[in-house]
Design a protein around this motif. Sequence first.
Motif, PDB file in Angstrom:
ATOM      1  N   SER A 103      47.404  -0.203  50.464  1.00  0.00           N
ATOM      2  CA  SER A 103      46.178   0.426  49.966  1.00  0.00           C
ATOM      3  C   SER A 103      46.399   1.930  49.928  1.00  0.00           C
ATOM      4  CB  SER A 103      44.987   0.052  50.850  1.00  0.00           C
ATOM      5  OG  SER A 103      45.247   0.356  52.222  1.00  0.00           O
ATOM      6  N   ASP A 104      45.946   2.650  50.955  1.00  0.00           N
ATOM      7  CA  ASP A 104      46.324   4.048  51.092  1.00  0.00           C
ATOM      8  C   ASP A 104      46.960   4.225  52.456  1.00  0.00           C
ATOM      9  OD1 ASP A 104      44.303   5.270  53.131  1.00  0.00           O
ATOM     10  OD2 ASP A 104      43.028   4.173  51.706  1.00  0.00           O
ATOM     11  N   ALA A 105      47.682   5.324  52.628  1.00  0.00           N
ATOM     12  CA  ALA A 105      48.486   5.517  53.835  1.00  0.00           C
ATOM     13  C   ALA A 105      47.644   5.448  55.103  1.00  0.00           C
ATOM     14  CB  ALA A 105      49.235   6.850  53.762  1.00  0.00           C
ATOM     15  N   ILE A 109      48.256   2.729  58.096  1.00  0.00           N
ATOM     16  CA  ILE A 109      48.626   3.172  59.444  1.00  0.00           C
ATOM     17  C   ILE A 109      47.631   2.647  60.472  1.00  0.00           C
ATOM     18  CG2 ILE A 109      48.842   5.199  60.948  1.00  0.00           C
ATOM     19  CD1 ILE A 109      49.849   6.729  58.443  1.00  0.00           C
ATOM     20  N   LEU A 110      46.350   2.793  60.185  1.00  0.00           N
ATOM     21  CA  LEU A 110      45.325   2.341  61.126  1.00  0.00           C
ATOM     22  C   LEU A 110      45.349   0.824  61.307  1.00  0.00           C
ATOM     23  CD1 LEU A 110      42.319   4.639  60.150  1.00  0.00           C
ATOM     24  CD2 LEU A 110      43.586   4.644  62.303  1.00  0.00           C
ATOM     25  N   PHE A 135      50.123  12.856  56.021  1.00  0.00           N
ATOM     26  CA  PHE A 135      49.377  13.611  57.020  1.00  0.00           C
ATOM     27  C   PHE A 135      48.707  14.841  56.432  1.00  0.00           C
ATOM     28  CE2 PHE A 135      53.211  11.856  59.207  1.00  0.00           C
ATOM     29  CZ  PHE A 135      52.553  10.764  59.732  1.00  0.00           C
ATOM     30  N   VAL A 136      48.362  14.799  55.180  1.00  0.00           N
ATOM     31  CA  VAL A 136      47.806  15.976  54.537  1.00  0.00           C
ATOM     32  C   VAL A 136      46.383  15.701  54.073  1.00  0.00           C
ATOM     33  CG1 VAL A 136      48.173  17.705  52.727  1.00  0.00           C
ATOM     34  CG2 VAL A 136      50.125  16.565  53.753  1.00  0.00           C
ATOM     35  N   GLY A 137      45.515  16.698  54.255  1.00  0.00           N
ATOM     36  CA  GLY A 137      44.172  16.665  53.694  1.00  0.00           C
ATOM     37  C   GLY A 137      43.363  15.448  54.078  1.00  0.00           C
ATOM     38  N   LYS A 142      40.822  10.990  57.402  1.00  0.00           N
ATOM     39  CA  LYS A 142      40.487   9.566  57.542  1.00  0.00           C
ATOM     40  C   LYS A 142      40.970   9.014  58.881  1.00  0.00           C
ATOM     41  CE  LYS A 142      40.509   8.290  52.641  1.00  0.00           C
ATOM     42  NZ  LYS A 142      41.220   7.508  51.589  1.00  0.00           N
ATOM     43  N   ILE A 143      42.206   9.357  59.238  1.00  0.00           N
ATOM     44  CA  ILE A 143      42.754   8.834  60.483  1.00  0.00           C
ATOM     45  C   ILE A 143      41.994   9.388  61.679  1.00  0.00           C
ATOM     46  CG2 ILE A 143      44.792   8.826  61.983  1.00  0.00           C
ATOM     47  CD1 ILE A 143      46.505   8.644  59.466  1.00  0.00           C
TER      48      ILE A 143
END
Length: 312
Positions: A103-105, A109-110, A135-137, A142-143
């Motif tokens: 999906s998205d990074a 990761i989560l 790890f940007v923006g 989100k994380i």
Amino acid sequence: MEKKILVAVDGSPAALKAVDYVGLMEGALIRDLRVTLLFIMSPIPPYLRREGQRNPESFKRLRELESRNRKQAAQVLDKCAERLVRHGLDPEAVEKKPLPRSSDAARDILFEAEQGLYDALVMGRRGISKTQELFVGSVTNKIVQHAERLPLWVVGGQVTSHKVLCPVDGSEGSLKAVDHLAFMLGENPECKVTLLHVGASLGNYCTLDFVETELAEDIEEDIMHSDAQCMDDFYARALKVLDQAGLSPDQVETKTIEGGLSVPGAILDEVKKGDYGTVVLGRRGESRSFFLGHVSDKVMSKAKDVAVWMVG
């Protein structure tokens, strides 16, 4: 007891500093640590997959792209694993995990962090480039905002200090931070921890300007008295948690800062003056001004060469 952490890496200098931090902590403070290095591979455009089902040449290009992604992941993971081994980790305690981006990074990761039942998720504060944006923006946001079911360690810069600072406000959120700290660092006679309390003041609870100086002083006194009682009870509970984890009383210092700076300002000032390498924060505090939102954000964004643990 074995501890299991997930380190999200992307080959960037920031991610390598996060890896170095894990090596530093394992070598000095954390025992029985197992590390999983996670690399989220670049996504394959859906149209390319669809075209690959119809066109042999497109299918060939699809396979070449997948091969390049796997090769990149292997290179980054091997480099990070070698770095951990140089820090002293047992190669058998390091797992390399490349995963396709679904999906998205941030979500990927989560998902891995929560499904894998890790004790913490570790990441660098800045990422590699706009092409991956691990790890940007918005991905970072989100994380940080959604990793509430497991502790998140955000490493900003090159951490060299073993000293640990745990700001507390007497809340259950702070006690959860102490409990996580105790689990990760317990049974280590070399560990030194400072529990820091920024004394309550009227300014932390109310933004109004009081014309009646006497009224303001009376309210301030009531707040300070209640705060002192709360912290007495809290310290008794926190010290018991740390003692049960194998941290003796002489390994734990309690410190209170009264008045003056804002809560994040006082924490950052203490980090700098005390040369701390790790700051442990509860996600939820006693009031909106304590370790909720803007406080953790400011500490994370402004602390240099420090790892911030957020426990929720």
